[in-house]
Design a protein around this motif. Sequence first.
Motif, PDB file in Angstrom:
ATOM      1  N   ALA A   1       0.281  16.687  46.791  1.00  0.00           N
ATOM      2  CA  ALA A   1       0.258  17.758  47.789  1.00  0.00           C
ATOM      3  C   ALA A   1      -0.279  17.186  49.102  1.00  0.00           C
ATOM      4  O   ALA A   1      -1.213  16.387  49.113  1.00  0.00           O
ATOM      5  N   THR A   2       0.315  17.606  50.205  1.00  0.00           N
ATOM      6  CA  THR A   2      -0.129  17.124  51.511  1.00  0.00           C
ATOM      7  C   THR A   2       0.216  18.172  52.557  1.00  0.00           C
ATOM      8  O   THR A   2       0.650  19.278  52.223  1.00  0.00           O
ATOM      9  N   THR A   3      -0.012  17.855  53.790  1.00  0.00           N
ATOM     10  CA  THR A   3       0.442  18.705  54.895  1.00  0.00           C
ATOM     11  C   THR A   3       1.276  17.854  55.827  1.00  0.00           C
ATOM     12  O   THR A   3       1.080  16.639  55.931  1.00  0.00           O
ATOM     13  N   TYR A   4       2.216  18.486  56.485  1.00  0.00           N
ATOM     14  CA  TYR A   4       3.090  17.782  57.413  1.00  0.00           C
ATOM     15  C   TYR A   4       3.205  18.628  58.663  1.00  0.00           C
ATOM     16  O   TYR A   4       3.807  19.692  58.657  1.00  0.00           O
ATOM     17  N   ARG A   5       2.542  18.157  59.731  1.00  0.00           N
ATOM     18  CA  ARG A   5       2.517  18.896  60.989  1.00  0.00           C
ATOM     19  C   ARG A   5       2.037  20.325  60.779  1.00  0.00           C
ATOM     20  O   ARG A   5       2.607  21.293  61.289  1.00  0.00           O
ATOM     21  N   GLY A   6       0.998  20.474  59.953  1.00  0.00           N
ATOM     22  CA  GLY A   6       0.388  21.773  59.730  1.00  0.00           C
ATOM     23  C   GLY A   6       1.076  22.626  58.694  1.00  0.00           C
ATOM     24  O   GLY A   6       0.666  23.770  58.464  1.00  0.00           O
ATOM     25  N   ARG A   7       2.105  22.108  58.032  1.00  0.00           N
ATOM     26  CA  ARG A   7       2.838  22.880  57.029  1.00  0.00           C
ATOM     27  C   ARG A   7       2.537  22.349  55.629  1.00  0.00           C
ATOM     28  O   ARG A   7       2.264  21.162  55.440  1.00  0.00           O
ATOM     29  N   GLU A   8       2.658  23.231  54.636  1.00  0.00           N
ATOM     30  CA  GLU A   8       2.489  22.813  53.256  1.00  0.00           C
ATOM     31  C   GLU A   8       3.609  21.851  52.885  1.00  0.00           C
ATOM     32  O   GLU A   8       4.775  22.100  53.177  1.00  0.00           O
ATOM     33  N   ALA A   9       3.250  20.755  52.209  1.00  0.00           N
ATOM     34  CA  ALA A   9       4.231  19.735  51.876  1.00  0.00           C
ATOM     35  C   ALA A   9       3.827  19.046  50.583  1.00  0.00           C
ATOM     36  O   ALA A   9       2.724  19.240  50.067  1.00  0.00           O
ATOM     37  N   ALA A  10       4.738  18.247  50.046  1.00  0.00           N
ATOM     38  CA  ALA A  10       4.456  17.459  48.852  1.00  0.00           C
ATOM     39  C   ALA A  10       5.331  16.218  48.877  1.00  0.00           C
ATOM     40  O   ALA A  10       6.476  16.250  49.348  1.00  0.00           O
ATOM     41  N   ASP A  11       4.790  15.110  48.365  1.00  0.00           N
ATOM     42  CA  ASP A  11       5.493  13.834  48.321  1.00  0.00           C
ATOM     43  C   ASP A  11       5.745  13.424  46.875  1.00  0.00           C
ATOM     44  O   ASP A  11       4.887  13.621  46.005  1.00  0.00           O
ATOM     45  N   MET A  12       6.898  12.834  46.628  1.00  0.00           N
ATOM     46  CA  MET A  12       7.205  12.281  45.316  1.00  0.00           C
ATOM     47  C   MET A  12       7.965  10.982  45.500  1.00  0.00           C
ATOM     48  O   MET A  12       8.805  10.867  46.392  1.00  0.00           O
ATOM     49  N   GLU A  13       7.681   9.994  44.637  1.00  0.00           N
ATOM     50  CA  GLU A  13       8.392   8.712  44.669  1.00  0.00           C
ATOM     51  C   GLU A  13       8.942   8.423  43.281  1.00  0.00           C
ATOM     52  O   GLU A  13       8.334   8.764  42.265  1.00  0.00           O
TER      53      GLU A  13
END
Length: 537
Positions: free
Chosen positions: A468-480
């Motif tokens: 889980a992360t944020t991207y420019r103030g928005r809720e986001a998520a990263d997966m590899e």
Amino acid sequence: MGRAHVSTHELVAGRYRLLEVVHRETNRVCWSGEDTGTGRPCLVTQVGLPEEQAGETARRAPGRVVRTCETMQSLCPGRVPAVVDAVVADGALWTVTEWVGGVPLAELLDRQGTFNYVRAARIGLELLDVLESAHDLGVTHGELSPGQVFVREEGSVVVTGFGLAGATLAPRLTAPSYASPEQARDERIGPAADLWTLGAILYTMVEGRPPFRDRGRPETTLKGVDRLPLRTPVRAGPLTQAVQGLLRKNSRERLTRPVVREALVRVLTEDPDAAVREVPRPRLRGACAAARHVSGEWSRRTMLAGTALAVVTVTVAVLAVTDGLPGTDGGNGTATGTGSGTGQSSSPSASPPASPPAGGTAPASPAPPPSATPAPTKPGDAVPAGFRRYDAPEGFSVALPEGWRRLDTSRVSDVAYRVVFGSSGDPRTLAVTYSERAGEDPVAVWRDDVEPGLERSGDYRRIGEIRATTYRGREAADMEWVARDDDTRVRTFGRGFLLGGGRSFSLRWTTPADDWDDSANEQALTAFLGTFREDAD
């Protein structure tokens, strides 16, 4: 949830052909079927009978089911399907109902993970209407679960399974996680048991899991329902008190129907439009039916370029997506710099993922990717040297390496599209996906919507955890993850982020796995994340 296509040479009751498993629970399987006598589609449900049950009790079970459902169908036309036949055969009770034309609530939950509390309240209120009609007549469902609730394309609810409780002389065998404590203790049940299960279904819709998990064996699960404390819901919002009040162990302390109705109506009145973005769609079932919806996910296999789109015209006139989207001419975008090279019909990011070959291993906990690099103060303004900004007609822009162009465009009506960028001879690609039907938890979208499809597509290996992360103030998520494209092992980084109102974007960066750590690739990923912008920016 996966579906098994199973054919049988023998017809149930000499008449009904089984086509496809629609839903499976403990000791209960629901099939799509065909009445060979009339050619009409139907639902066929198989419930196993205890070995000790035989004789007169077994012979009475079909009649009880038919009579109960006939009564309920007359009270709730359109919300309880008509039972057209019931029979005991091969140690099981088989019930045949008219075709429902909806999707099991359990499947919608499997796809989306969670619902917002407004949508949960809307479904809960429809369930309460049906239960209220039954209880006023002295009928207790006793087998209610997300597998017995079908949601039609326009959002209406159909409830199956009336008459099963007690017909098999078995204490709650089909869905132990949704049994009430009194059922877990094998005590006599009444309407309060259905209200408990309504609370359990509401809990599952907002939390993404039942209040008491399935522990593998029915008796162990039932013991947990009876003895374990309730895990406090954290996503229920204004439904929290109603859910907790319905899930009180003592049946006499549970909320009454009027109190529950008031709570559900209040939620809908205060925020009536919040569930519009999560409208469920029917799904193709065997020979009969209606099409599956375009789910709100970052980049499921339904968004993989190079595969086919099946458009099925049915009475509900829904666009159906089977295994992918068609590639279309993507040369309608504008860019300040376009490279030479021919378009490609497929790319590493557009091919179904696969896991590394034997001997190839993925790190268990990868180092932080370039995604951790902060974006510029004004997102999207700075374009690094060697990159040129591309302005897409869809309403987003991103800086691309010089020589890169738009390779492929895939779309589903106006609700989702995917654009793949790259260059001839360059194995690296960037895919940008947009959807208007995303869930509310970006981690859950990757985990529950995307990853199961990747796993089913063949070999696949995720790298580390979904973050889980944020991207420019928005809720986001990263997966590899790592995959195989023809003879090349590739690695993909994906970031999905929410825009609000069900809208989302995802960026997927794919390179040969052996070149992942090259500085040029790190620079490219940092540039993509730092320069991407949509209309809202």
